[in-house]
Design a protein around this motif. Structure first.
Motif, PDB file in Angstrom:
ATOM      1  N   THR A  16      67.480  17.494  15.371  1.00  0.00           N
ATOM      2  CA  THR A  16      68.526  16.886  16.184  1.00  0.00           C
ATOM      3  C   THR A  16      69.867  17.588  16.011  1.00  0.00           C
ATOM      4  OG1 THR A  16      68.861  15.238  14.456  1.00  0.00           O
ATOM      5  CG2 THR A  16      67.441  14.617  16.294  1.00  0.00           C
ATOM      6  N   HIS A  17      70.064  18.256  14.885  1.00  0.00           N
ATOM      7  CA  HIS A  17      71.317  18.985  14.654  1.00  0.00           C
ATOM      8  C   HIS A  17      71.386  20.272  15.474  1.00  0.00           C
ATOM      9  CE1 HIS A  17      72.371  16.233  11.467  1.00  0.00           C
ATOM     10  NE2 HIS A  17      71.169  16.419  10.940  1.00  0.00           N
ATOM     11  N   CYS A  18      70.258  20.815  15.850  1.00  0.00           N
ATOM     12  CA  CYS A  18      70.230  22.059  16.628  1.00  0.00           C
ATOM     13  C   CYS A  18      70.381  21.816  18.132  1.00  0.00           C
ATOM     14  CB  CYS A  18      68.934  22.811  16.364  1.00  0.00           C
ATOM     15  SG  CYS A  18      68.792  23.378  14.660  1.00  0.00           S
ATOM     16  N   VAL A  19      70.258  20.577  18.542  1.00  0.00           N
ATOM     17  CA  VAL A  19      70.333  20.240  19.961  1.00  0.00           C
ATOM     18  C   VAL A  19      71.653  20.712  20.566  1.00  0.00           C
ATOM     19  CG1 VAL A  19      70.462  18.316  21.592  1.00  0.00           C
ATOM     20  CG2 VAL A  19      68.712  18.338  19.832  1.00  0.00           C
ATOM     21  N   ASP A  20      72.768  20.481  19.881  1.00  0.00           N
ATOM     22  CA  ASP A  20      74.078  20.871  20.405  1.00  0.00           C
ATOM     23  C   ASP A  20      74.179  22.376  20.589  1.00  0.00           C
ATOM     24  OD1 ASP A  20      75.015  18.268  20.601  1.00  0.00           O
ATOM     25  OD2 ASP A  20      75.871  18.293  18.577  1.00  0.00           O
ATOM     26  N   GLN A  21      73.651  23.135  19.635  1.00  0.00           N
ATOM     27  CA  GLN A  21      73.695  24.594  19.741  1.00  0.00           C
ATOM     28  C   GLN A  21      72.887  25.073  20.949  1.00  0.00           C
ATOM     29  OE1 GLN A  21      71.746  26.756  16.585  1.00  0.00           O
ATOM     30  NE2 GLN A  21      72.715  28.676  17.162  1.00  0.00           N
ATOM     31  N   VAL A  22      71.716  24.516  21.139  1.00  0.00           N
ATOM     32  CA  VAL A  22      70.875  24.897  22.277  1.00  0.00           C
ATOM     33  C   VAL A  22      71.577  24.543  23.588  1.00  0.00           C
ATOM     34  CG1 VAL A  22      68.683  24.475  23.456  1.00  0.00           C
ATOM     35  CG2 VAL A  22      68.723  24.758  20.979  1.00  0.00           C
ATOM     36  N   LYS A  23      72.116  23.339  23.675  1.00  0.00           N
ATOM     37  CA  LYS A  23      72.813  22.911  24.898  1.00  0.00           C
ATOM     38  C   LYS A  23      74.008  23.822  25.197  1.00  0.00           C
ATOM     39  CE  LYS A  23      73.500  18.648  26.135  1.00  0.00           C
ATOM     40  NZ  LYS A  23      73.797  17.207  26.181  1.00  0.00           N
ATOM     41  N   THR A  24      74.800  24.132  24.184  1.00  0.00           N
ATOM     42  CA  THR A  24      75.981  24.973  24.370  1.00  0.00           C
ATOM     43  C   THR A  24      75.597  26.345  24.891  1.00  0.00           C
ATOM     44  OG1 THR A  24      77.147  23.813  22.609  1.00  0.00           O
ATOM     45  CG2 THR A  24      77.968  25.993  23.200  1.00  0.00           C
ATOM     46  N   ASN A  34      73.530  20.233  33.562  1.00  0.00           N
ATOM     47  CA  ASN A  34      72.754  19.046  33.154  1.00  0.00           C
ATOM     48  C   ASN A  34      71.649  19.386  32.158  1.00  0.00           C
ATOM     49  OD1 ASN A  34      74.307  17.524  34.964  1.00  0.00           O
ATOM     50  ND2 ASN A  34      72.904  18.012  36.633  1.00  0.00           N
ATOM     51  N   VAL A  35      72.002  20.113  31.116  1.00  0.00           N
ATOM     52  CA  VAL A  35      71.017  20.492  30.098  1.00  0.00           C
ATOM     53  C   VAL A  35      70.731  19.288  29.207  1.00  0.00           C
ATOM     54  CG1 VAL A  35      70.528  22.012  28.147  1.00  0.00           C
ATOM     55  CG2 VAL A  35      71.815  22.881  30.114  1.00  0.00           C
ATOM     56  N   ILE A  36      69.453  18.947  29.111  1.00  0.00           N
ATOM     57  CA  ILE A  36      69.006  17.867  28.237  1.00  0.00           C
ATOM     58  C   ILE A  36      67.928  18.446  27.321  1.00  0.00           C
ATOM     59  CG2 ILE A  36      67.967  15.576  28.098  1.00  0.00           C
ATOM     60  CD1 ILE A  36      68.964  15.113  30.989  1.00  0.00           C
ATOM     61  N   VAL A  37      68.076  18.190  26.028  1.00  0.00           N
ATOM     62  CA  VAL A  37      67.132  18.712  25.041  1.00  0.00           C
ATOM     63  C   VAL A  37      66.421  17.535  24.394  1.00  0.00           C
ATOM     64  CG1 VAL A  37      66.914  20.099  22.950  1.00  0.00           C
ATOM     65  CG2 VAL A  37      68.658  20.686  24.648  1.00  0.00           C
ATOM     66  N   TYR A  38      65.101  17.608  24.369  1.00  0.00           N
ATOM     67  CA  TYR A  38      64.259  16.567  23.762  1.00  0.00           C
ATOM     68  C   TYR A  38      63.615  17.146  22.496  1.00  0.00           C
ATOM     69  CZ  TYR A  38      64.814  14.312  28.290  1.00  0.00           C
ATOM     70  OH  TYR A  38      65.338  13.727  29.425  1.00  0.00           O
ATOM     71  N   PRO A  39      64.228  16.924  21.326  1.00  0.00           N
ATOM     72  CA  PRO A  39      63.733  17.541  20.093  1.00  0.00           C
ATOM     73  C   PRO A  39      62.291  17.172  19.735  1.00  0.00           C
ATOM     74  CG  PRO A  39      65.854  16.491  19.725  1.00  0.00           C
ATOM     75  CD  PRO A  39      65.417  16.122  21.104  1.00  0.00           C
ATOM     76  N   GLN A  40      61.919  15.911  19.893  1.00  0.00           N
ATOM     77  CA  GLN A  40      60.568  15.484  19.511  1.00  0.00           C
ATOM     78  C   GLN A  40      59.485  16.141  20.365  1.00  0.00           C
ATOM     79  OE1 GLN A  40      63.030  13.298  20.251  1.00  0.00           O
ATOM     80  NE2 GLN A  40      63.466  12.290  18.318  1.00  0.00           N
ATOM     81  N   ASP A  41      59.826  16.464  21.613  1.00  0.00           N
ATOM     82  CA  ASP A  41      58.858  17.068  22.526  1.00  0.00           C
ATOM     83  C   ASP A  41      58.982  18.577  22.628  1.00  0.00           C
ATOM     84  OD1 ASP A  41      57.912  14.489  23.223  1.00  0.00           O
ATOM     85  OD2 ASP A  41      59.564  14.268  24.638  1.00  0.00           O
ATOM     86  N   ALA A  42      59.980  19.166  21.938  1.00  0.00           N
ATOM     87  CA  ALA A  42      60.270  20.595  22.046  1.00  0.00           C
ATOM     88  C   ALA A  42      60.414  20.978  23.518  1.00  0.00           C
ATOM     89  CB  ALA A  42      59.193  21.424  21.362  1.00  0.00           C
TER      90      ALA A  42
END
Length: 87
Positions: A16-24, A34-42
Protein backbone atom coordinates in the motif's frame (compact mmCIF):
# COMPACT_ATOMS: atom_id res chain seq x y z
CA UNK A 1 -11.50 13.19 -27.87
CA UNK A 2 -13.12 10.32 -26.00
CA UNK A 3 -11.19 8.54 -23.25
CA UNK A 4 -10.91 4.78 -22.90
CA UNK A 5 -10.27 2.55 -19.90
CA UNK A 6 -7.22 0.32 -19.49
CA UNK A 7 -6.85 -2.46 -16.91
CA UNK A 8 -3.34 -3.84 -16.48
CA UNK A 9 -2.57 -6.74 -14.18
CA UNK A 10 1.10 -6.76 -13.17
CA UNK A 11 3.40 -9.60 -12.12
CA UNK A 12 4.64 -8.16 -8.84
CA UNK A 13 2.21 -7.18 -6.13
CA UNK A 14 2.85 -3.81 -4.52
CA UNK A 15 2.36 -2.78 -0.95
CA UNK A 16 0.00 0.00 0.00
CA UNK A 17 2.98 2.33 0.49
CA UNK A 18 4.05 1.90 -3.14
CA UNK A 19 0.63 2.84 -4.51
CA UNK A 20 1.40 6.58 -4.39
CA UNK A 21 4.67 6.13 -6.27
CA UNK A 22 2.98 4.10 -9.01
CA UNK A 23 0.12 6.62 -9.32
CA UNK A 24 2.52 9.58 -9.47
CA UNK A 25 4.68 8.04 -12.20
CA UNK A 26 1.65 6.92 -14.23
CA UNK A 27 0.13 10.42 -14.08
CA UNK A 28 3.36 11.78 -15.64
CA UNK A 29 2.40 10.07 -18.91
CA UNK A 30 0.66 12.63 -21.11
CA UNK A 31 -3.16 12.28 -21.24
CA UNK A 32 -3.27 9.48 -18.66
CA UNK A 33 -5.85 10.23 -15.96
CA UNK A 34 -7.89 8.67 -13.16
CA UNK A 35 -5.17 6.22 -12.14
CA UNK A 36 -6.40 3.71 -9.58
CA UNK A 37 -4.09 1.08 -8.11
CA UNK A 38 -5.42 -2.09 -6.48
CA UNK A 39 -2.53 -3.55 -4.43
CA UNK A 40 -4.26 -6.81 -3.44
CA UNK A 41 -5.07 -7.61 -7.08
CA UNK A 42 -1.81 -6.29 -8.57
CA UNK A 43 -3.99 -4.20 -10.88
CA UNK A 44 -3.58 -0.72 -12.35
CA UNK A 45 -6.59 0.98 -13.97
CA UNK A 46 -6.49 4.30 -15.85
CA UNK A 47 -8.08 6.37 -18.60
CA UNK A 48 -6.23 7.21 -21.80
CA UNK A 49 -6.96 8.97 -25.09
CA UNK A 50 -4.59 7.34 -27.60
CA UNK A 51 -3.30 3.77 -27.89
CA UNK A 52 0.34 4.86 -27.75
CA UNK A 53 -0.29 6.14 -24.21
CA UNK A 54 -1.01 2.58 -23.09
CA UNK A 55 2.41 1.60 -24.43
CA UNK A 56 4.00 4.48 -22.51
CA UNK A 57 2.15 3.41 -19.37
CA UNK A 58 3.40 -0.17 -19.80
CA UNK A 59 6.96 1.11 -20.17
CA UNK A 60 6.51 3.15 -16.99
CA UNK A 61 5.26 0.12 -15.05
CA UNK A 62 8.16 -1.99 -16.32
CA UNK A 63 10.65 0.71 -15.30
CA UNK A 64 9.13 0.67 -11.80
CA UNK A 65 9.53 -3.13 -11.61
CA UNK A 66 5.91 -4.06 -12.37
CA UNK A 67 5.82 -5.77 -15.78
CA UNK A 68 2.40 -6.78 -17.12
CA UNK A 69 1.16 -10.24 -16.19
CA UNK A 70 2.23 -12.73 -18.82
CA UNK A 71 5.22 -10.75 -20.10
CA UNK A 72 8.49 -12.65 -20.13
CA UNK A 73 11.41 -10.52 -19.04
CA UNK A 74 15.05 -11.34 -19.67
CA UNK A 75 16.98 -11.63 -16.43
CA UNK A 76 19.28 -8.70 -17.20
CA UNK A 77 16.28 -6.50 -18.12
CA UNK A 78 14.14 -7.51 -15.16
CA UNK A 79 14.03 -5.01 -12.33
CA UNK A 80 12.88 -5.71 -8.82
CA UNK A 81 10.25 -3.26 -7.60
CA UNK A 82 11.68 -0.44 -5.54
CA UNK A 83 9.69 -0.53 -2.35
CA UNK A 84 10.11 2.16 0.31
CA UNK A 85 8.94 -0.24 3.00
CA UNK A 86 11.26 -3.13 2.07
CA UNK A 87 13.51 -4.04 4.95
Amino acid sequence: METRLARIFVQNKFCTHCVDQVKTKMMEVQNISNVIVYPQDALVVFNFKRANQVSEALNTLIALGYPPLGDTMEKNNCQTPVCACAA
